[in-house]
Design a protein around this motif. Structure first.
Motif, PDB file in Angstrom:
ATOM      1  N   VAL A   2       6.720  39.077  21.841  1.00 40.15           N
ATOM      2  CA  VAL A   2       5.532  39.894  22.087  1.00 40.15           C
ATOM      3  C   VAL A   2       4.241  39.066  22.026  1.00 40.15           C
ATOM      4  CG1 VAL A   2       4.168  41.756  21.077  1.00 40.15           C
ATOM      5  CG2 VAL A   2       6.623  42.032  21.340  1.00 40.15           C
ATOM      6  N   ASN A   3       4.085  38.272  20.968  1.00 38.84           N
ATOM      7  CA  ASN A   3       2.830  37.520  20.809  1.00 38.84           C
ATOM      8  C   ASN A   3       2.988  36.136  21.417  1.00 38.84           C
ATOM      9  OD1 ASN A   3       4.667  37.049  18.728  1.00 38.84           O
ATOM     10  ND2 ASN A   3       3.095  36.477  17.262  1.00 38.84           N
TER      11      ASN A   3
ATOM     12  N   HIS B 293      12.011  41.122  23.665  1.00 36.24           N
ATOM     13  CA  HIS B 293      11.076  40.146  24.254  1.00 36.24           C
ATOM     14  C   HIS B 293      10.073  39.671  23.204  1.00 36.24           C
ATOM     15  CE1 HIS B 293       7.962  43.347  24.770  1.00 36.24           C
ATOM     16  NE2 HIS B 293       7.119  42.365  24.962  1.00 36.24           N
TER      17      HIS B 293
ATOM     18  N   TRP C 130      15.343  38.694  27.755  1.00 38.63           N
ATOM     19  CA  TRP C 130      14.147  39.158  28.456  1.00 38.63           C
ATOM     20  C   TRP C 130      13.216  37.961  28.645  1.00 38.63           C
ATOM     21  CZ3 TRP C 130       9.058  39.704  29.152  1.00 38.63           C
ATOM     22  CH2 TRP C 130       8.571  40.847  29.798  1.00 38.63           C
TER      23      TRP C 130
ATOM     24  N   GLN D 200       7.904  32.227  25.983  1.00 38.52           N
ATOM     25  CA  GLN D 200       9.023  33.164  26.148  1.00 38.52           C
ATOM     26  C   GLN D 200      10.299  32.537  26.688  1.00 38.52           C
ATOM     27  OE1 GLN D 200       7.188  36.308  28.502  1.00 38.52           O
ATOM     28  NE2 GLN D 200       6.792  37.507  26.651  1.00 38.52           N
TER      29      GLN D 200
ATOM     30  N   THR E 241      13.108  40.913  33.655  1.00 34.43           N
ATOM     31  CA  THR E 241      12.504  42.007  32.883  1.00 34.43           C
ATOM     32  C   THR E 241      13.577  42.911  32.295  1.00 34.43           C
ATOM     33  OG1 THR E 241      12.284  43.300  34.903  1.00 34.43           O
ATOM     34  CG2 THR E 241      10.387  41.976  34.239  1.00 34.43           C
TER      35      THR E 241
ATOM     36  N   GLU F   9       6.860  37.570  16.934  1.00 34.59           N
ATOM     37  CA  GLU F   9       7.238  38.981  16.828  1.00 34.59           C
ATOM     38  C   GLU F   9       8.035  39.363  18.067  1.00 34.59           C
ATOM     39  OE1 GLU F   9       6.663  40.659  14.196  1.00 34.59           O
ATOM     40  OE2 GLU F   9       5.046  39.576  13.198  1.00 34.59           O
ATOM     41  N   PHE F  10       9.167  39.979  17.844  1.00 25.51           N
ATOM     42  CA  PHE F  10      10.037  40.364  18.965  1.00 25.51           C
ATOM     43  C   PHE F  10      10.124  41.889  19.051  1.00 25.51           C
ATOM     44  CE2 PHE F  10      11.214  36.117  17.800  1.00 25.51           C
ATOM     45  CZ  PHE F  10      11.392  35.488  19.027  1.00 25.51           C
ATOM     46  N   ASP F  11      10.055  42.378  20.257  1.00 23.03           N
ATOM     47  CA  ASP F  11      10.153  43.819  20.445  1.00 23.03           C
ATOM     48  C   ASP F  11      11.536  44.285  19.988  1.00 23.03           C
ATOM     49  OD1 ASP F  11       8.882  46.280  22.052  1.00 23.03           O
ATOM     50  OD2 ASP F  11      11.051  46.210  22.366  1.00 23.03           O
ATOM     51  N   PRO F  12      11.577  45.356  19.191  1.00 23.00           N
ATOM     52  CA  PRO F  12      12.876  45.790  18.659  1.00 23.00           C
ATOM     53  C   PRO F  12      13.782  46.434  19.709  1.00 23.00           C
ATOM     54  CG  PRO F  12      11.123  47.276  17.952  1.00 23.00           C
ATOM     55  CD  PRO F  12      10.450  46.132  18.646  1.00 23.00           C
ATOM     56  N   ARG F  13      13.240  46.781  20.885  1.00 22.31           N
ATOM     57  CA  ARG F  13      14.055  47.492  21.877  1.00 22.31           C
ATOM     58  C   ARG F  13      14.604  46.596  22.979  1.00 22.31           C
ATOM     59  NH1 ARG F  13       8.833  51.001  22.062  1.00 22.31           N
ATOM     60  NH2 ARG F  13       8.241  48.807  22.113  1.00 22.31           N
ATOM     61  N   ASP F  14      13.803  45.612  23.415  1.00 20.86           N
ATOM     62  CA  ASP F  14      14.342  44.725  24.456  1.00 20.86           C
ATOM     63  C   ASP F  14      14.337  43.254  24.040  1.00 20.86           C
ATOM     64  OD1 ASP F  14      11.719  43.848  24.748  1.00 20.86           O
ATOM     65  OD2 ASP F  14      11.340  44.972  26.596  1.00 20.86           O
TER      66      ASP F  14
END
Lengths: 729, 327
Positions: free
Chosen positions: A651-652, A649, A113, A279, A61, A642-647
């Motif tokens: 997303v979908n 990961h 992640w 993932q 995580t 779609e990837f989270d801009p902060r970590d």
């Protein structure tokens, strides 16, 4: 007895056309189809194994850093929990296709992640899953891992770089020029069957049921990961519920199951959850592609530029080969091609459904449409004018080239209207209607392969190889090839695949399966025919076999004299690979409707015309094409990771939120098979099919959107928000 | 999935008793709840199965309306002859949602209670104020293409994902609820809540309360439209959806009941939108005015900014279609 055939020259004898059985190319239904639709075909996780424990992967995580402690006691007291495995041999990534060595190991080092860091083993799947969520893990986080490909200094893939002539000058001189930048989002393979493995030890012998595409490489990868000898490993993968690139190499669950089974002393099954498959296995890289096309007043290209930026994790050799067909697709003596890789900490990028052309061709073919509009030349005609005589970079001849035929036959079958090139000419209520087209190309790959064919005294034949059938029809076409060569009804040919006890095949990947393993079976059958010919005092090329008999009525059973006749065919591509540029070609035509108000695009009908050498089975070939076209609808309209801009990961990560096309998105699809014989491609004169069907199709849809409503988009997928952003009033 | 107790509730009263404690959840079709339990987004100690408690009928009411049993399936409801003829907007909305297999299993009561599909809500390793109060909102500044533009708070920008409730909102249906304090009914327009500072509260159900039915008022006729805009043409949640019941008299709007999905934490019904149309002849300018009112307080979060113009355009499309059909 092994018969080796190394192909250094084209095979133009058309032997398969002279055979008498007449089953090759026929649209036979898939041999294993009934077993699959009735649920009796066992997939990897379904094998009944006694006393099997269940393992569930624990995933990181954090984005980058180190696992500093794993508190086993936090879960060992939970009901049913047997063990926590955090062995340094656990794999943290899947192996790339044809890697032939272990993927990245050492789960304590976290690089993205969602990376697997441990495995919890319990009596039941539910217990293992619960415990995996509860395992207490401490990390030392490393901040600042780059996640955005545009924010890092990329690495040039020098093998891909071409500087030929002076493109800038050609652009300046051109009568018509195009300089556009396309983007594509990441894609997931999205196979129905999740990645799964059951591992079982018998002393130092390991048997693994897994869902894999290329056992011939996978066994080496697994042996390397476990530091074992290959002869102590048996991999079984008889049915694969779709791979689409994601099962080319071994992934994390295979090694985890093997290590766990060893540690707990009983069989262990590890099935990745849908979210984990998304993932932890493979993503197709997003791409940014600049296209520069310079044409003279006749639309003939004098300059060609294609530069692409893709991404991958540090340490990965794979770079989405975006330019693969751009090197030879169209002429233009002034050329600039370059592929760059950004090192970022999203999950591993690797092979996903036609790596390279699946996203490179939609960009190139979109740019060609822009050029056609600028030059006022019909898009089909523009392409016809730019088909090169020979490879424009290395000057090699093409092994065969059916692009012109595909364009012409496709346009005819589709009813392509040259006079409808002006946008916004047809409207029905809220919907703009338009048509578009694009060329298709996919490099032809071929690989070394072995297969054993046994003509049995009961008048049947047995084909054995560790080749897999990933839903494409391999079982069926091998029965057809052997049946054709040996004069047998394919029903009398038993094909055994997906077991490393058999001779090594080529694996299923890069659309090379059929041509490669088909050639090995061909070589083996030819050797059997030679032996039979000797026995009746004739030569192999004069031997006529059909329905189990020779032309003079002798039965094969009699010729065998009570003993099975077996030959192992060993096919190897030789120097011929350096003598030709080989590719499948085709053309896509699409009619779409675009909603003026909502920007929704629906494909009304679509047609693909493809030339890929010999058709081995008209039904499975057509199905492959339809599947490919369907994926191209996904590339054009719906699919985007779609990837989270902060970590970083993903997303979908399930099939509800990652939008592969559904039935309602897929209209009437038509396929025109432009049959040919390509003796330089393989001894059976076949080339790859599966991937070709999606290499460029998205551009036909994009170009049809423009023709329908005048919205020119440069970003795939062309979702309603993006269409509306450029929709003219 | 955590171990849990499964109990078949023997009676409605017992089901109320069981679900009065916060560790017990009622289960009907389970099409959303079981998925969330596998992901450990929901971790009840006990499930109270209410499937055998009756109230699965679809029946006429005395005043000519229709009562939809909470345990009638979405499929049964969508294909019911009276729903199809008198409340076509509802039939269309249900059929625009999920898949045939899910609709065969999903119930009307469960549909009202389905939870958001926000990516950060369904991933327990990410922050979410709805799932874990105080942990933050992952969607704000994250991937928020599907998220709300109306009625958001700094705690939560999730949307209510359903279609059926959007049509029920346009129809002015009433939710019938049974609990330990007796029975009550709530207009469906008031059933769902905005996130505010308590995004984990999604509707007005109190502990122990169970939906027994949904009552549709007597049919009003009119042109009924359910328009769902989405990237994929089936099995996708709405970017925006509009339920509309429109009637024109003498070329002027005499009825305009409108509700919107995909825009907020609840089916969005703003009475001013319909009111501004009444008594007016259809025109682009009028449709724009309605959209202005609807979107007056709309706010995008970057990725979902497009929903504001998309909603305006979709409203235009629906009103144009409705007035053409009615003319």
């Amino acid at each position: 007895m092994t018969v080796h055939f190394k192909q250094d020259e084209p095979v133009n004898s058309n032997r398969l056309d002279g055979m008498k059985q007449g089953v090759l190319g026929k649209p036979l239904p898939r041999i294993e189809g009934l077993a699959k639709v009735t649920g009796t075909a066992s997939y990897a996780a379904e094998f009944p194994v006694e006393n099997c424990a269940e393992g569930v992967l624990v995933t990181a995580t954090i984005t980058r850093g180190e696992v500093t402690s794993i508190d086993r006691e936090s879960v060992l007291s939970m009901p049913g929990v047997i063990a926590v495995i955090d062995d340094e041999k656990l794999c943290t990534r899947a192996a790339q296709g044809t890697a032939n060595e272990a993927p990245m190991q050492g789960p304590s080092q976290v690089c993205y992640w969602g990376q697997p860091i441990a495995l919890v083993v319990a009596e039941t799947f539910e217990q293992a899953r619960d415990a995996a969520k509860h395992l207490a893990v401490e990390y030392r986080k490393e901040e600042g891992a780059p996640l955005d490909p545009s924010e890092v200094e990329p690495e040039e893939q020098e093998d891909e770089t071409v500087h030929q002539g002076d493109l800038a000058h050609a652009m300046a001189d051109a009568a018509h020029s195009v300089d556009v930048t396309y983007t594509t989002k990441g894609h997931a393979s999205a196979a129905m069957e999740p990645h799964a493995a059951i591992a079982q030890w018998d002393g130092d012998k390991l048997t693994v049921h897994a869902s894999l595409q290329m056992l011939n490489y996978n066994i080496t990868e697994l042996a390397d990961a476990l530091d074992m000898k290959e002869e102590n490993i048996r991999l079984i993968s008889r049915f694969v519920g779709g791979g689409f690139g994601s099962k080319l190499g071994i992934s994390e669950e295979v090694v985890a199951a093997a290590l766990a089974a060893k540690e707990v002393g009983r069989p262990v099954r590890v099935v990745q959850s849908r979210q984990q498959v998304f993932q932890t296995v493979m993503r197709r890289s997003e791409t940014t592609q600049r296209l520069r096309l310079a044409a003279d007043s006749d639309g003939k290209l004098i300059g060609f530029g294609h530069e692409a930026l893709v991404s991958n994790l540090p340490g990965e050799t794979f770079a989405e080969p975006v330019l693969q067909s751009s090197h030879f697709m169209y002429g233009g003596e002034n050329r600039e091609l370059m592929l760059n890789v950004a090192r970022i900490h999203r999950m591993t990028a690797g092979s996903v459904r036609a790596p390279g052309e699946a996203v490179g061709m939609p960009a190139l073919e979109g740019a060609m449409d822009v050029l056609a509009a600028k030059a006022g030349i019909d898009p089909v005609e523009l392409r016809l004018r730019n088909i090169p005589e020979k490879d424009p970079e290395d000057g090699l001849p093409f092994s065969s080239h059916k692009l012109a035929e595909c364009l012409k036959q496709g346009a005819e079958a589709f009813g392509w209207d040259k006079d409808q090139r002006k946008p916004r000419q047809r409207r029905e209520g809220e919907w703009w209607i338009g048509t578009g087209m694009a060329s298709a190309a996919r490099v032809h790959n071929i690989s070394e392969a072995k297969a054993r064919v046994t003509l049995k005294t009961d008048g049947t034949a047995l084909v054995e190889t560790d080749m897999t059938d990933i839903g494409t029809g391999t079982y069926t076409i091998l029965a057809q090839i052997a049946g054709e060569m040996l004069g047998l009804d394919p029903k009398r040919v038993l094909v055994e695949l997906g077991d490393t006890r058999h001779p090594r095949g080529p694996g299923s990947g890069g659309s090379w399966g059929a041509a490669s393993i088909g050639s090995a079976v061909y070589v083996a059958c030819k050797a059997i025919r030679e032996e039979l010919a000797t026995r009746i005092g004739t030569s192999e090329d004069k031997l006529e076999l059909s329905e189990g008999k020779t032309a003079t009525g002798e039965s094969l059973t009699d010729l065998l004299e009570g003993k099975d006749l077996a030959r192992e065919g060993h096919y190897e591509p030789g120097d011929i690979e350096d003598d030709y540029t080989a590719s499948g070609f085709g053309a896509f035509f699409a009619e779409v409707r675009v909603n003026h108000y909502t920007g929704e695009t629906r494909v009304e009908r679509m047609l693909g015309a493809f030339g890929f050498g010999r058709v081995l089975n008209a039904k499975t070939a057509r199905s492959q094409c339809i599947g490919g076209i369907t994926w191209s609808i996904g590339v054009a309209l719906t699919e985007a990771l779609e990837f989270d801009p902060r970590d970083g990961h993903l997303v979908n990560c399930d099939l509800a939120e990652y939008h592969v096309p559904v039935h309602r998105d897929v209209p009437d699809l038509d396929v025109v098979l432009v049959e040919e014989r390509d003796g330089a491609a393989s001894p059976i004169q076949a080339k790859g099919i599966g991937e070709l069907g999606m290499c460029g199709g998205a551009a036909a849809i994009a170009n049809a959107i423009y023709n329908a409503c005048g919205a020119r988009l440069y970003d795939y997928p062309m979702t309603p928000d993006r269409v509306l952003a450029v929709m003219p009033d | 999935m955590r171990p849990f107790q499964y109990t078949r509730a023997p009676s409605l009263a017992e089901a109320s008793n069981m679900t009065a404690g916060k560790d017990t959840l009622a289960i009907a079709g389970g099409t959303n709840l079981l998925d969330l339990m596998k992901l450990q987004v929901e971790t009840p100690d006990q499930l109270a199965d209410i499937n055998r408690l009756g109230f699965a009928e679809i029946e006429d009411t005395d005043n000519g309306g229709l009562r939809l049993g909470a345990l009638a399936t979405n499929t049964e409801t969508a294909v019911h002859p009276r729903v199809r003829s008198d409340y076509p907007v509802l039939s269309r909305a249900i059929l625009a949602g999920a898949t045939q297999q899910l609709r065969n299993k999903a119930t009307n009561g469960g549909n009202l209670c389905q939870r958001t599909r926000c990516f950060y809500f369904t991933n327990i390793d990410q922050p979410c104020n709805k799932r874990e109060p105080g942990s933050g909102c992952g969607a704000i500044d994250g991937i928020a293409k599907l998220h709300a533009i109306l009625g958001t708070s700094d705690q939560c920008i999730a949307t209510y994902p359903g279609d059926m409730a959007v049509a029920l909102s346009a129809l002015g249906a009433t939710v019938h609820i049974s609990g330990d304090k007796g029975e009550r009914s709530v207009p469906v327009r008031d059933f769902h809540c905005l996130p505010g500072d308590t995004p984990w509260i999604e509707n007005v159900l109190e502990p122990g309360e169970i939906i027994t039915g949904i009552v549709l008022p007597a049919p009003v006729g009119g042109t009924q439209i359910y328009r769902k805009v989405r990237e994929r043409s089936s099995y996708a949640f709405a970017l925006v959806s509009v339920a509309a019941i429109i009637e024109l008299t003498d070329g002027k709007f005499s009825r305009a009941d409108l509700a919107f999905g995909g825009l907020a934490h609840k089916p969005w019904h703003d009475p001013r939108v319909g009111e501004c149309l009444l008594g007016q002849p259809p025109s682009d300018a009028l449709f724009d005015k309605a959209a202005d009112i609807l979107l007056e307080n709309a706010r995008g979060f970057g990725e979902n900014d497009f929903k504001i113009p998309l909603t305006r355009r979709t409203l235009h499309a629906v009103l144009s279609q409705a007035t053409e059909d009615a003319a």
